[in-house]
Design an enzyme around this catalytic site. Structure first.
Site: not given
Ligand code: FPP
Length: 240
Positions: A24, A41, A135
């Site tokens: 997150d 992201h 893994l």
């Molecule tokens: C939360 O941050 C994150 C996500 C909803 C998506 C996670 C995705 C990635 C790390 C990138 C792609 C994944 C892979 C496996 C390559 P948020 O957007 O909710 O952050 P915020 O709460 O600060 O807005």
């Protein structure tokens, strides 16, 4: 603490078998850097690469990452598209290293709702790495804990009718994670202290670790700190 110091303190005999992570804070990271959310992201995807590598080197057996939740469909279309794109890029780019590093890619969640091209890429990577044993990189994709539980109940009813005596063991076999041990450690980055519908059944006895570090800033030493913290806890599973 430095990576070196942390590695000295970590007991290699007591590495958690299964680590789950709620990645997150990508959006907040982008905001802090005056960048569009998608840049957060993208940076987050880079951390995925590193954490997979560290997990493998430590001898973690399963790493489950919350990459796309059933609630993430509520985001703007553009952001959803970008997340899917990042996933495909990741799978394409990493296939070679997953093979080289003996990492098996699996997924949990209802990927039927993903666009065909994305689905195919996921299945292709899973097939290409199916025999790997070092893994398991388990990506939670269109995953929701409640969804998973309801799906399991429906499948049990369809297969056995209403008369089956369901035990926790039988129930677990109907979850996406049927072949995996329950997580020993669940990490959530970005300071939020919620489970957000992640692995609701599986985390009954999991140690929870919350860190204020945003996912794109979550480096090797932050991960090692989490593992060290886990090792300093006493797990009793309801016993004395
Ligand atoms: C939360 O941050 C994150 C996500 C909803 C998506 C996670 C995705 C990635 C790390 C990138 C792609 C994944 C892979 C496996 C390559 P948020 O957007 O909710 O952050 P915020 O709460 O600060 O807005």
């Amino acid at each position: 603490m430095s990576i070196k110091e942390l590695l000295k303190k970590i007991d290699i005999e007591r590495i958690p078998k299964h680590v789950a992570i709620i990645m997150d804070g990508n959006g907040r990271w982008a905001k802090r850097h005056n960048l569009p959310r998608i840049a957060g992201h993208r940076e987050g995807a880079k951390r995925v690469r590193k954490i997979v590598e560290v997990s493998k080197n430590l001898g973690i057996k399963v790493l489950t990452l919350y990459a796309f939740s059933t609630e993430n469909w509520l985001r703007p279309k553009k952001e959803i598209k970008a997340l899917m794109h990042l996933l495909v890029i990741f799978l394409r780019k990493e296939l070679k290293s997953l093979k080289r590093d003996n990492v098996k890619l699996t997924y949990c969640g209802n990927i039927k709702e993903f666009p065909k091209a994305i689905r195919e890429e996921i299945i292709k990577t899973a097939k290409a790495t199916i025999d790997n044993t070092a893994l398991i990189l388990n990506l939670a994709l269109n995953y929701g804990g409640r969804d998973e539980i309801i799906r399991a109940i429906n499948n049990i009813l369809n297969e056995h009718g209403k008369k089956t005596d369901i035990t926790p063991e039988i129930f677990s076999r109907y979850l996406y994670t049927a072949d995996l041990p329950d997580p020993d450690l669940l990490i959530r980055t970005s300071g939020e202290k919620r489970i957000s519908n992640f692995l609701l059944w599986q985390i009954a006895y999991t140690e929870l670790y919350f860190t204020p570090v945003l996912w794109p800033d979550f480096k090797e030493n932050d991960f090692l700190e989490a593992i060290l913290d886990y090792q300093n806890r006493e797990r009793r599973f309801g016993s004395v």
